[in-house]
Scaffold this active site. Structure first.
Site, PDB file in Angstrom:
ATOM      1  N   CYS A   1       0.826  -1.213   0.000  1.00  0.00           N
ATOM      2  CA  CYS A   1       0.000   0.000   0.000  1.00  0.00           C
ATOM      3  C   CYS A   1       0.860   1.263   0.000  1.00  0.00           C
ATOM      4  CB  CYS A   1      -0.959   0.007   1.188  1.00  0.00           C
ATOM      5  SG  CYS A   1      -0.156   0.010   2.794  1.00  0.00           S
TER       6      CYS A   1
ATOM      7  N   GLU B   1       7.596  -0.524  11.369  1.00  0.00           N
ATOM      8  CA  GLU B   1       6.454  -1.448  11.287  1.00  0.00           C
ATOM      9  C   GLU B   1       6.934  -2.835  10.850  1.00  0.00           C
ATOM     10  OE1 GLU B   1       4.769  -2.751   8.496  1.00  0.00           O
ATOM     11  OE2 GLU B   1       5.658  -1.694   6.816  1.00  0.00           O
TER      12      GLU B   1
END
Length: 346
Positions: A41, A101
């Site tokens: 994304c 992340e």
């Protein structure tokens, strides 16, 4: 995400179904010998052994409907050790929208596996990826970059809390059943969400995820009938076309007597039509809107990122040293063979 807006990123995204064919096509290009594609994304990146970067740019242009001038404004390119350093930063989470992340390393390993299956990996990229994974593992274990993980999923739920301060009275509809949506479900459950609904293309996966949180599962086709029940809608699928349009949301709002809805679309390409944002009682956000939430959580990770950068610099130096040693081995073999030939000739 650093160089291109969402509207552009979704046009150059490679869906899982087409990556294998795209890699095979790339392998047939003159001047390209090894390729792997990472498409998430937040980024679309091509790792390759190429004679020139321009060959890759031309190939990428041919695979998109984006005007050349728009794409060239957003392209970034690295060569040799700079490319290796960038791969390590990506795998270690240092180049992510959410600093540190954890999902990106798994996505990178998946890109490696797909390229391996497609036969587009050679010894050079294979060796580079293995070294990158080892360095990323060190970054995770030797620094605090992964502590108190601030994932896109975490940021999504934090944003929902800004709209609905108490989630205990709310119902959430999660569209998709992949890793990001699973994390969203877990964070929502930890914040005491009243009810979780899961919609997915295959019912089996939706049911498995819903069962973990005593939720309900149904197919994507049933969303229009169920949408009015949702106070929070979070979507993350690999669909190439929008799943939710303005008309379906308008109908749901009428059934809800215009009670507000929070909608977050973290898919690329987008799952929810941008026109939905025009409706008065809808708060529609995309993955790019998570920056503000994420920036607050970055501060504690900056020191860890500096430590990670040192590990990456060392990793690049180690890799280059290994390559020099391999080259030396080849040289010694060649020298010995030449000596043997000279002796035999004499």
């Amino acid at each position: 995400h650093n160089s291109a807006p969402l509207a552009l990123r979704e046009k150059v995204a490679f869906s899982p179904e087409i990556i294998g064919a795209a890699l095979k096509d790339a392998s047939e290009q003159e001047g390209l010998s090894e390729e792997a594609i990472l498409s998430t994304c937040n980024r679309t990146e091509i790792y390759a052994v190429a004679e020139q970067i321009e060959i890759l740019e031309r190939w990428l242009l041919a695979h998109t409907n984006v005007p050349a001038e728009d794409l060239k404004k957003s392209i970034y390119a690295y060569e040799n050790q700079d490319a290796l350093r960038h791969m390590m930063k990506v795998a270690g989470g240092l180049d992510s929208l959410v600093l540190g992340e954890p999902q990106i390393l798994g996505q990178m390993k998946s890109a490696f596996a797909v390229a391996k299956d497609a036969g587009s990996l050679g010894s050079e990229l294979h060796s580079a990826f293995q070294h990158v994974f080892n360095v990323a593992k060190r970054v995770r274990t030797e620094t605090a970059i992964g502590e108190n993980p601030v994932s896109v999923a975490y940021a999504a739920v934090s944003l929902a809390q800004q709209i609905f301060s108490n989630l205990k009275d709310d119902t959430a509809l999660l569209i998709g059943a992949g890793e990001t949506i699973s994390l969203v479900a877990r964070h929502l459950a930890e914040h005491g969400i009243k009810k979780i609904l899961v919609a997915n293309r295959t019912l089996d996966r939706a049911q498995r995820l819903a069962a973990e949180f005593n939720g309900e599962a149904f197919l994507l086709a049933d969303i229009p009938e169920q949408l009015h029940r949702a106070d929070i809608v979070i979507s993350s699928t690999a669909s190439q076309l929008p799943l939710l349009g303005k008309g379906a949301v308008e109908s749901a709002l009428k059934k809800r007597k215009h009670k507000p809805m929070f909608m977050l679309d973290i898919a690329v390409p987008r799952d929810i039509e941008s026109q939905v944002a025009e409706l008065d009682d809808v708060y529609l956000y995309t993955v790019d809107d998570l920056h503000a939430v994420i920036d607050e959580n970055k501060k504690s990770r900056v020191l860890a990122a500096d430590q990670a950068q040192l590990i990456i610099d060392q990793g690049v130096d180690d890799y280059l040293k290994q390559q020099r040693e391999l080259n030396a081995v080849d040289l010694i073999k060649h020298y010995r063979n030449q000596a043997e030939q000279t002796r035999d000739l004499e």
